[in-house]
Design a protein around this motif. Structure first.
Motif, mmCIF file in Angstrom:
data_model
loop_
_atom_site.group_PDB
_atom_site.id
_atom_site.type_symbol
_atom_site.label_atom_id
_atom_site.label_comp_id
_atom_site.label_asym_id
_atom_site.label_seq_id
_atom_site.Cartn_x
_atom_site.Cartn_y
_atom_site.Cartn_z
ATOM 1 N N ILE A 10 0.840 -1.206 0.000
ATOM 2 C CA ILE A 10 0.000 0.000 0.000
ATOM 3 C C ILE A 10 0.875 1.257 0.000
ATOM 4 O O ILE A 10 0.589 2.242 -0.704
ATOM 5 C CB ILE A 10 -0.944 0.005 1.212
ATOM 6 C CG1 ILE A 10 -1.965 -1.134 1.105
ATOM 7 C CG2 ILE A 10 -1.675 1.343 1.329
ATOM 8 C CD1 ILE A 10 -2.888 -1.039 -0.076
ATOM 9 N N ALA A 11 1.962 1.227 0.775
ATOM 10 C CA ALA A 11 2.865 2.385 0.823
ATOM 11 C C ALA A 11 3.498 2.640 -0.537
ATOM 12 O O ALA A 11 3.643 3.792 -0.979
ATOM 13 C CB ALA A 11 3.943 2.159 1.882
ATOM 14 N N ILE A 12 3.884 1.549 -1.238
ATOM 15 C CA ILE A 12 4.473 1.702 -2.573
ATOM 16 C C ILE A 12 3.449 2.279 -3.552
ATOM 17 O O ILE A 12 3.766 3.173 -4.363
ATOM 18 C CB ILE A 12 5.001 0.349 -3.084
ATOM 19 C CG1 ILE A 12 6.189 -0.099 -2.234
ATOM 20 C CG2 ILE A 12 5.404 0.441 -4.553
ATOM 21 C CD1 ILE A 12 6.680 -1.501 -2.557
ATOM 22 N N LEU A 13 2.215 1.784 -3.470
ATOM 23 C CA LEU A 13 1.169 2.311 -4.354
ATOM 24 C C LEU A 13 0.884 3.782 -4.073
ATOM 25 O O LEU A 13 0.703 4.584 -5.002
ATOM 26 C CB LEU A 13 -0.110 1.488 -4.178
ATOM 27 C CG LEU A 13 -0.058 0.035 -4.684
ATOM 28 C CD1 LEU A 13 -1.345 -0.690 -4.324
ATOM 29 C CD2 LEU A 13 0.168 0.002 -6.194
ATOM 30 N N ILE A 14 0.844 4.152 -2.794
ATOM 31 C CA ILE A 14 0.609 5.557 -2.430
ATOM 32 C C ILE A 14 1.753 6.426 -2.934
ATOM 33 O O ILE A 14 1.540 7.526 -3.458
ATOM 34 C CB ILE A 14 0.430 5.698 -0.908
ATOM 35 C CG1 ILE A 14 -0.897 5.078 -0.472
ATOM 36 C CG2 ILE A 14 0.496 7.163 -0.493
ATOM 37 C CD1 ILE A 14 -1.110 5.065 1.026
ATOM 38 N N ALA A 15 2.986 5.936 -2.798
ATOM 39 C CA ALA A 15 4.140 6.712 -3.272
ATOM 40 C C ALA A 15 4.085 6.896 -4.782
ATOM 41 O O ALA A 15 4.379 7.984 -5.304
ATOM 42 C CB ALA A 15 5.437 6.006 -2.872
ATOM 43 N N GLY A 16 3.710 5.841 -5.511
ATOM 44 C CA GLY A 16 3.592 5.965 -6.964
ATOM 45 C C GLY A 16 2.514 6.941 -7.374
ATOM 46 O O GLY A 16 2.714 7.780 -8.270
ATOM 47 N N ALA A 17 1.346 6.870 -6.710
ATOM 48 C CA ALA A 17 0.259 7.810 -7.018
ATOM 49 C C ALA A 17 0.645 9.228 -6.644
ATOM 50 O O ALA A 17 0.323 10.187 -7.364
ATOM 51 C CB ALA A 17 -1.011 7.391 -6.277
ATOM 52 N N GLY A 18 1.360 9.365 -5.520
ATOM 53 C CA GLY A 18 1.803 10.703 -5.112
ATOM 54 C C GLY A 18 2.774 11.301 -6.109
ATOM 55 O O GLY A 18 2.721 12.501 -6.416
ATOM 56 N N PHE A 115 -4.825 7.572 0.666
ATOM 57 C CA PHE A 115 -4.581 7.969 -0.714
ATOM 58 C C PHE A 115 -4.864 9.462 -0.924
ATOM 59 O O PHE A 115 -4.116 10.155 -1.630
ATOM 60 C CB PHE A 115 -5.433 7.127 -1.662
ATOM 61 C CG PHE A 115 -4.753 5.879 -2.132
ATOM 62 C CD1 PHE A 115 -3.989 5.882 -3.291
ATOM 63 C CD2 PHE A 115 -4.844 4.700 -1.403
ATOM 64 C CE1 PHE A 115 -3.350 4.739 -3.718
ATOM 65 C CE2 PHE A 115 -4.210 3.544 -1.826
ATOM 66 C CZ PHE A 115 -3.448 3.556 -2.983
ATOM 67 N N ILE A 116 -5.958 9.961 -0.343
ATOM 68 C CA ILE A 116 -6.290 11.383 -0.500
ATOM 69 C C ILE A 116 -5.205 12.256 0.104
ATOM 70 O O ILE A 116 -4.776 13.253 -0.499
ATOM 71 C CB ILE A 116 -7.659 11.689 0.152
ATOM 72 C CG1 ILE A 116 -8.782 11.023 -0.652
ATOM 73 C CG2 ILE A 116 -7.886 13.198 0.242
ATOM 74 C CD1 ILE A 116 -10.146 11.157 -0.007
#
Length: 440
Positions: A10-18, A115-116
């Motif tokens: 989840i942290a990796i996905l959040i970092a990518g989206a960020g 995510f937000i």
């Protein structure tokens, strides 16, 4: 997978989206002027950002593909990863049929909030702080990402372009800089303290040369000092001593019969050489530049430049002389107090913080600067404060006639042979405005 592994994913996905959110805002908000300065200084990445802005469809399509894919994947993994733990927590207090729904809601809310906060809100706010710097920093990795997503991005862009054509939507970005844009930048600079108030007015006046007509800066007809061909030597000497002008119009009999002009230094040379001044002749009279009163100050500057002249006679559509204007008059209009002598007559005299004595011949642009008025009504119909009063009153004003506009009251104080000499302008206080509204 264990809870730790889920948290890492989840942290990796959040970092990518960020990263994608940060890049999207930075590339969209990066100003071309600053990027061009960086490119000219030798930063190749700045030129790459400019090229990407020119063809941004592939980038935005790739960014949306990445953001939506990551958000959906994060929602699926996050909900499945955290829901059992929330369910165990909820069942400590509640074991009814809604326990599953409550745990799902808590899991969904937590993942969505993460995510937000970390993939949307914070990256976008950071990107707005220094968009050019961030855009240059991320341009290389984002170009690799665009190449990876290019096949799917091409399909999405083709569909989008088809819809745009179907609905006749123009997608070409207009990057032309208007005067309003420059004015907004100057206002921001003045508010930030980068520009002093006087410098701000100076820059504004330069741009106003394109809008201000010649009559707003000329010496009006009644104030023009001229010589006639039959002017006596005593009269010439008296005018030279009384009026500190460098050039004088020469007329046949009256001001509308202009022959040319004479330079004061030519007369002074004759005086120093003990030559007679009884007759003004072609040796001393020079050809004068005549211009229509419809010219703008910008056009007059071009005329002065092409003719090498610095003095002109202004005539109206009936071939009557309405005034004279010099290059110095234009410079005074632009630079204001920087070039006006301290002992010069003031057209606008500030009595206190809320009242002014103003001459009727004051150009409306100078009035707006002095009173800090952004806009006057129907300015095409007048050029001076006196003209404004006549336009609003629809008659020849008399003493005590008044006009209220915005936060100000304009009252005629002195009239000389139908000419408005002076007005008293007063800022209306709130109490006065309230009383007038009630009376109406």
């Amino acid at each position: 997978m264990s809870l730790f592994q889920n948290i890492v994913i989840i942290a990796i996905l959040i970092a990518g989206a960020g990263f994608l959110s940060l890049t999207e805002i930075a590339l969209a908000g990066a100003r071309k002027v600053k990027l061009k300065i960086l490119a000219e200084a030798g930063d190749e990445r700045a030129q790459e950002v400019l090229d990407l802005q020119e063809n941004s469809a592939d980038f935005f399509a790739a960014a949306q593909i990445g953001l939506n894919a990551v958000a959906i994947l994060g929602g699926i993994l996050g909900e499945g990863a955290f829901r059992p733990y929330f369910l165990n927590f909820v069942e400590r207090f509640y074991t009814g049929p809604l326990a599953e729904s409550i745990s799902f809601t808590l899991s969904f809310t937590m993942v969505t909030s993460l995510f937000i906060l970390f993939a949307d809100l914070m990256p976008k706010r950071l990107a707005m702080i220094a968009p050019e710097k961030i855009a240059v920093s991320v341009i290389n990795p984002i170009q690799v990402f665009i190449k990876v997503c290019k096949p799917l991005a091409w399909v999405i862009n083709a569909i989008a372009n088809l819809l745009f054509r179907l609905f006749k939507v123009n997608t070409t970005r207009d990057d032309n800089i208007t005067f309003a844009d420059i004015s907004a930048v100057m206002d921001a600079g003045a508010q930030a303290g980068v520009l002093q108030k006087q410098e701000h007015h100076f820059i504004e006046n330069v741009f106003e040369l394109e809008e201000r007509n010649v009559p707003s800066s000329m010496t009006t007809r009644e104030n023009v000092v001229f010589f006639t061909l039959k002017e006596s030597e005593a009269s010439i000497r008296q005018k030279l001593a009384e009026y500190p002008y460098s050039k004088f119009v020469v007329c046949s009999e009256n001001i509308d019969d202009v022959i040319g002009y004479i330079d004061a230094k030519d007369i002074l040379v004759r005086i120093l050489n003990n030559q007679s001044l009884l007759q003004l002749n072609e040796n001393t009279i020079r050809n004068v530049l005549t211009i229509p009163d419809t010219l703008t100050l910008s056009e007059l500057l071009d005329r002065f430049r092409s003719t090498k002249e610095k003095f002109a006679v202004v005539i109206n559509e009936y071939a009557l002389v309405v005034g004279v204007i010099t290059l110095s008059d234009i410079m005074i209009t632009v630079m204001g107090d920087w070039v006006i002598p301290i002992d010069a007559d003031q057209q606008i005299f500030k009595r206190d913080n809320n009242s002014w004595l103003i001459e009727g011949s004051t150009p409306i642009e100078d009035l707006m600067h002095a009173l800090e008025i952004d806009e006057m009504p129907d300015t095409d119909n007048y050029e001076t404060l006196a003209g404004f009063m006549m336009y609003k009153l629809r008659k020849i004003p008399r003493p005590a006639d008044a006009v209220i506009f915005g936060d100000y009251k304009f009252e005629v104080v002195d009239v000389d042979h139908f000419k408005i000499d002076q007005l008293l302008v007063t800022r209306l206080l709130e109490t006065t405005e309230t009383a007038e509204e009630k009376s109406e």
